[in-house]
Design an enzyme around this catalytic site. Sequence first.
Site, PDB file in Angstrom:
ATOM      1  N   HIS A  66      -0.682 -23.612  -8.486  1.00  0.00           N
ATOM      2  CA  HIS A  66      -0.033 -22.801  -7.455  1.00  0.00           C
ATOM      3  C   HIS A  66       0.856 -23.622  -6.522  1.00  0.00           C
ATOM      4  CE1 HIS A  66      -3.102 -24.568  -4.954  1.00  0.00           C
ATOM      5  NE2 HIS A  66      -2.519 -24.042  -3.895  1.00  0.00           N
ATOM      6  N   HIS A  81       4.672 -24.173  -2.379  1.00  0.00           N
ATOM      7  CA  HIS A  81       3.390 -23.457  -2.471  1.00  0.00           C
ATOM      8  C   HIS A  81       3.686 -22.027  -2.908  1.00  0.00           C
ATOM      9  CE1 HIS A  81      -0.403 -21.646  -1.223  1.00  0.00           C
ATOM     10  NE2 HIS A  81      -0.898 -22.880  -1.181  1.00  0.00           N
TER      11      HIS A  81
END
Length: 156
Positions: A66, A81
Amino acid sequence: MVFGFKKKPAPTLLSVADGDVIAMDAVSDPVFASKTMGDGFAVRPTSDGVVSPFNGEIVSIFPTKHAIIMHSDDGLDVLIHMGIDTVALKGEGFDIKVTKGDKVSAGQPLAAMDLGYVVEQGKETTIIVVITNLDGKRLKLTTGNASAGTPVLEVK
């Protein structure tokens, strides 16, 4: 009199995805919004593709896929992110297109995030781009709708 010195252009970061570019303080995650980790911008994506915001190197890819840490050719350290609270997805819904140590060009595909899957899991899809080593530099952000690879942030 000019002595032949060229002023180096300010580093510019590109939008990492198609979508709505927003300021860091508009991100719903308080850690990012408070700029504790650094400043930058975020994108509320409208498509799955995530591209490099600059020319640089892949420093690290989180095992949960992620997040990616990058170092720009201009000396910026950046965390990308993908989504909010998406660490809980344990890599599901993310397809990473690069590996640690890769040299990448601005606009090059880094990852795909399955937006439908992320939303089905009750998570936000906002992609956050944090410069972690600003050292007093100022940012000039252009917010609003942008295509992946469009210049959106100038670091002065």
